[in-house]
Design an enzyme around this catalytic site. Structure first.
Site, PDB file in Angstrom:
ATOM      1  N   ARG A  39       0.846  -1.185   0.000  1.00 12.92           N
ATOM      2  CA  ARG A  39       0.000   0.000   0.000  1.00 12.92           C
ATOM      3  C   ARG A  39       0.884   1.238   0.000  1.00 12.92           C
ATOM      4  O   ARG A  39       2.032   1.199   0.457  1.00 12.92           O
ATOM      5  CB  ARG A  39      -0.928   0.019   1.224  1.00 12.92           C
ATOM      6  N   HIS A  49      -1.745   1.407  -9.964  1.00 18.35           N
ATOM      7  CA  HIS A  49      -2.403   0.385  -9.143  1.00 18.35           C
ATOM      8  C   HIS A  49      -3.056  -0.682 -10.028  1.00 18.35           C
ATOM      9  O   HIS A  49      -4.242  -0.988  -9.891  1.00 18.35           O
ATOM     10  CB  HIS A  49      -3.448   1.027  -8.214  1.00 18.35           C
TER      11      HIS A  49
END
Length: 318
Positions: free
Chosen positions: A233, A281
């Site tokens: 993350r 992402h």
């Protein structure tokens, strides 16, 4: 069964995921044609909702469902969900553990590990200058890849890298004892792990203990001229420390797929930094065709009191 689909923190973000909402809805109705499916905010009576499928839901929305039996995270990670301060600690949460997503992650890591090991950028620069030169080293196959996080995905990555003959070690919060993999565990072995690592791959879940773990202290323990691949993350990374490590040549490159702020702002220094690869992402995107059946099956098993492998442990945060 009444299912609520909550995707996007607000209407603007929800609209950006129209394609995702349409695909999930189609897969749900293919599996259960008579399903009562409701898409936030057009929920109708909130007391009807049994099961909520969510990705970056509007914070606080889930508390409006008094008879909610289960929540399904439409991703492998659940930090987008459990950071909701009003989330019930009593409602079971399921996450996606999809082999197809694991394949995507493995392919991403293989791509960029090999990009580094096979010196792709070096040979590209030689081509631009029209230099035919066979001076060694021709690759860096003796480098050691260190994987932070040896869960479902981390283990798959380790196996794939070993299969193509690369050196792999791993680190996680607890000992895994996987065959043929040198693994380290806990804070007391973290620096020892880092000191043997040339290419650091972050696959950790985001928890209070792992937030900002990719920082100056971590980078300073790596082998000289190391490389970072972050697929965990964005909040794992202290961005200023990465920039300093690159500028000081402690790290020679970083491959980043996750960011503290997404989308990455257009004026962010990562976009134009010569030693950073940015991807939006996309290392692994949830595939509704495989994820939806898994979550539905797990939900039904949960209702029947059967054990499910993808149940989230809120104490651990994953």
């Amino acid at each position: 069964m009444v299912i609520a689909l909550l995707i996007g923190r607000d209407e603007k973000e929800k609209k950006s995921y129209d394609w995702f909402i349409e695909d999930i809805s189609r897969q749900l109705l293919n599996l259960e044609p008579s399903l009562d499916l409701r898409i936030w905010p057009d929920i109708g009576k909130t007391a009807d909702i049994d099961f909520a499928l969510v990705w970056r839901h509007p914070l606080g929305a889930l508390k409006k469902f008094p008879h909610l039996k289960c929540i399904g995270s439409l991703s492998a990670g659940v930090d987008h969900l459990i950071t909701d301060p009003e989330l019930s600690k009593e409602t079971p949460i399921l996450r996606v553990m999809d082999p197809h997503m694991a394949n995507d992650i493995v392919q991403y890591v293989l791509t960029y590990v090999l990009h580094d090991v096979k010196r792709v950028s070096h040979w590209e620069q030689r081509q631009k200058k029209k230099i035919w030169a066979k001076q060694p080293p021709f690759n860096f196959g003796d480098k050691t890849i260190g994987i932070m996080g040896l869960g479902f995905l981390g283990k798959k990555i380790a196996e794939a890298l070993q299969f193509i003959g690369l050196n792999v070690i791993g680190w996680s919060s607890s000992r895994k004892n996987f065959p043929h993999l040198k693994d380290f565990a806990g804070k007391e072995e973290f620096f020892d792990f880092l000191s043997q690592t040339d290419i650091l791959v972050c696959m950790l879940p985001l928890t209070p203990a792992t937030k900002n773990i990719l920082n100056h202290d971590t980078f300073s323990q790596l082998k000289p001229n190391a490389c970072l691949i972050n697929l965990g993350r964005g909040e794992h990374l202290l961005e200023k420390d990465l920039l300093a490590a690159l500028d000081s040549k402690k790290l020679h490159h970083a491959y980043l797929d996750v960011f503290s702020e997404e989308p990455l702002p257009s004026d962010h220094p990562f976009w134009e930094h010569p030693d950073i690869h940015v991807t939006p992402h996309v290392a692994s995107v949830t595939q509704p065709k495989t994820a939806v059946p898994q979550l539905l099956k797990a939900y039904k098993k949960l209702l029947n009191g059967e054990a499910v492998v993808n149940l989230v442990d809120l104490k651990k945060g994953y």
